[in-house]
Design a protein around this motif. Structure first.
Motif, PDB file in Angstrom:
ATOM      1  N   ALA A  79       8.800  -9.730 -14.469  1.00  0.00           N
ATOM      2  CA  ALA A  79       7.939 -10.900 -14.346  1.00  0.00           C
ATOM      3  C   ALA A  79       8.386 -11.996 -13.387  1.00  0.00           C
ATOM      4  N   ASP A  80       9.889 -12.246 -13.746  1.00  0.00           N
ATOM      5  CA  ASP A  80      10.433 -13.268 -13.081  1.00  0.00           C
ATOM      6  C   ASP A  80      10.449 -13.066 -11.504  1.00  0.00           C
ATOM      7  N   ILE A  81      10.875 -11.844 -11.119  1.00  0.00           N
ATOM      8  CA  ILE A  81      10.801 -11.303  -9.836  1.00  0.00           C
ATOM      9  C   ILE A  81       9.687 -11.554  -9.226  1.00  0.00           C
ATOM     10  N   VAL A  82       8.524 -11.084  -9.715  1.00  0.00           N
ATOM     11  CA  VAL A  82       7.142 -10.978  -9.379  1.00  0.00           C
ATOM     12  C   VAL A  82       6.756 -12.508  -9.009  1.00  0.00           C
ATOM     13  N   ALA A  83       7.055 -13.436  -9.890  1.00  0.00           N
ATOM     14  CA  ALA A  83       6.488 -14.716  -9.780  1.00  0.00           C
ATOM     15  C   ALA A  83       7.356 -15.766  -8.951  1.00  0.00           C
ATOM     16  N   ASN A  84       8.532 -15.348  -8.832  1.00  0.00           N
ATOM     17  CA  ASN A  84       9.502 -16.458  -8.260  1.00  0.00           C
ATOM     18  C   ASN A  84      10.548 -15.677  -6.796  1.00  0.00           C
ATOM     19  N   ALA A  85      10.400 -14.354  -6.743  1.00  0.00           N
ATOM     20  CA  ALA A  85      11.290 -13.897  -5.858  1.00  0.00           C
ATOM     21  C   ALA A  85      10.562 -12.841  -5.043  1.00  0.00           C
ATOM     22  N   GLY A  86       9.150 -12.994  -4.713  1.00  0.00           N
ATOM     23  CA  GLY A  86       8.620 -12.140  -3.683  1.00  0.00           C
ATOM     24  C   GLY A  86       8.220 -10.670  -4.309  1.00  0.00           C
ATOM     25  N   GLY A  87       8.444 -10.462  -5.459  1.00  0.00           N
ATOM     26  CA  GLY A  87       8.353  -9.159  -5.764  1.00  0.00           C
ATOM     27  C   GLY A  87       9.748  -7.976  -5.859  1.00  0.00           C
ATOM     28  N   ARG A  88       9.226  -6.996  -6.123  1.00  0.00           N
ATOM     29  CA  ARG A  88      10.157  -5.901  -6.188  1.00  0.00           C
ATOM     30  C   ARG A  88      10.703  -5.406  -5.009  1.00  0.00           C
ATOM     31  N   LYS A  89      10.098  -5.563  -4.004  1.00  0.00           N
ATOM     32  CA  LYS A  89      10.568  -5.196  -2.518  1.00  0.00           C
ATOM     33  C   LYS A  89      11.286  -6.120  -1.847  1.00  0.00           C
ATOM     34  N   GLY A  90      11.829  -5.689  -0.718  1.00  0.00           N
ATOM     35  CA  GLY A  90      12.668  -6.806   0.100  1.00  0.00           C
ATOM     36  C   GLY A  90      14.124  -7.189  -0.400  1.00  0.00           C
ATOM     37  N   PRO A  91      14.501  -8.298  -0.160  1.00  0.00           N
ATOM     38  CA  PRO A  91      15.676  -8.627  -0.759  1.00  0.00           C
ATOM     39  C   PRO A  91      16.143  -8.566  -2.023  1.00  0.00           C
ATOM     40  N   MET A  92      15.137  -8.841  -3.043  1.00  0.00           N
ATOM     41  CA  MET A  92      15.390  -8.745  -4.378  1.00  0.00           C
ATOM     42  C   MET A  92      15.385  -7.339  -5.133  1.00  0.00           C
ATOM     43  N   VAL A  94      17.414  -5.135  -4.559  1.00  0.00           N
ATOM     44  CA  VAL A  94      18.749  -4.517  -4.844  1.00  0.00           C
ATOM     45  C   VAL A  94      19.236  -5.256  -5.998  1.00  0.00           C
ATOM     46  N   VAL A  95      18.791  -6.434  -6.416  1.00  0.00           N
ATOM     47  CA  VAL A  95      19.115  -7.187  -7.651  1.00  0.00           C
ATOM     48  C   VAL A  95      18.598  -6.512  -8.710  1.00  0.00           C
ATOM     49  N   ASP A 129      26.564  -8.600  -1.875  1.00  0.00           N
ATOM     50  CA  ASP A 129      27.472  -9.164  -1.117  1.00  0.00           C
ATOM     51  C   ASP A 129      27.123  -8.300   0.328  1.00  0.00           C
ATOM     52  N   ARG A 130      26.275  -8.361   0.688  1.00  0.00           N
ATOM     53  CA  ARG A 130      25.717  -7.253   1.875  1.00  0.00           C
ATOM     54  C   ARG A 130      26.878  -7.734   3.102  1.00  0.00           C
ATOM     55  N   THR A 131      27.215  -9.074   3.403  1.00  0.00           N
ATOM     56  CA  THR A 131      27.827  -9.535   4.378  1.00  0.00           C
ATOM     57  C   THR A 131      29.576  -9.143   4.347  1.00  0.00           C
ATOM     58  N   GLY A 132      29.685  -8.589   2.830  1.00  0.00           N
ATOM     59  CA  GLY A 132      31.253  -8.575   2.727  1.00  0.00           C
ATOM     60  C   GLY A 132      32.187  -9.506   2.526  1.00  0.00           C
ATOM     61  N   ASP A 133      31.690 -10.710   2.649  1.00  0.00           N
ATOM     62  CA  ASP A 133      32.418 -11.839   2.855  1.00  0.00           C
ATOM     63  C   ASP A 133      33.040 -12.552   1.505  1.00  0.00           C
ATOM     64  N   GLY A 134      32.692 -11.676   0.248  1.00  0.00           N
ATOM     65  CA  GLY A 134      33.128 -12.120  -1.003  1.00  0.00           C
ATOM     66  C   GLY A 134      32.519 -13.355  -1.691  1.00  0.00           C
ATOM     67  N   MET A 135      31.279 -13.645  -1.211  1.00  0.00           N
ATOM     68  CA  MET A 135      30.440 -14.632  -1.639  1.00  0.00           C
ATOM     69  C   MET A 135      29.042 -14.242  -1.454  1.00  0.00           C
ATOM     70  N   VAL A 136      28.178 -14.651  -2.265  1.00  0.00           N
ATOM     71  CA  VAL A 136      26.665 -14.122  -1.998  1.00  0.00           C
ATOM     72  C   VAL A 136      25.944 -15.581  -1.448  1.00  0.00           C
ATOM     73  N   ASP A 137      24.965 -15.514  -0.450  1.00  0.00           N
ATOM     74  CA  ASP A 137      24.336 -16.483  -0.023  1.00  0.00           C
ATOM     75  C   ASP A 137      23.025 -16.180   0.676  1.00  0.00           C
TER      76      ASP A 137
END
Length: 145
Positions: A79-92, A94-95, A129-137
């Protein structure tokens, strides 16, 4: 009481996200997981946040998310993903996958122990961490191009 707390947390996150009108990839995730407010999420922050989430949904406080507790976790998260993060497709996507029962139930018994959930924190971080830099942004949530 715990169900009220869960609802309050989700509602607060939803309200904050809607008020900001997030357009930056992964902004909702970073807002909720960036515990020190530096605009990025470290492996330590993901482990700490996952531990908080586990505690929040372990309603009987037995150190295991049973079927009913994980069902509530799934429902709340989706419910949170749908309401706030654009749904279960795309960048969220993987989360969502990395918080799913299948990902965290290492022994396949249908329940997720704190040890299983904690053990998957490193893998969870590596997945986002898709960029592999040790931080997620925000760069980690941009579509692959």
């Amino acid at each position: 009481m715990r169900s009220f707390l869960i609802s309050t947390v989700v509602l607060a996150a939803a309200t904050a996200a809607l008020a900001d009108g997030h357009k930056v990839p992964g902004a909702h995730f970073i807002e909720n997981w960036d515990l020190n407010g530096d605009g990025q999420v470290s492996a330590e922050e993901t482990a700490e946040k996952r531990a908080e989430i586990f505690t929040m949904f372990d309603q009987d406080e037995d150190g295991t998310l049973n079927q009913a507790e994980y069902d509530l976790f799934d429902e709340t998260r989706r419910a949170d993903i749908v309401a706030n993060a654009g749904g279960r497709k795309g960048p969220m996507q993987v989360v969502d996958k990395a918080m799913d029962r299948k990902f965290n139930d290492l022994d396949g018994d249908g329940a997720v122990s704190r040890a299983e959930f904690d053990e998957q924190s490193v893998k969870f971080f590596e997945m986002i961490d898709r960029t592999g830099d040790g931080m997620v942004d925000a760069a980690d949530f941009k579509p692959k191009g």
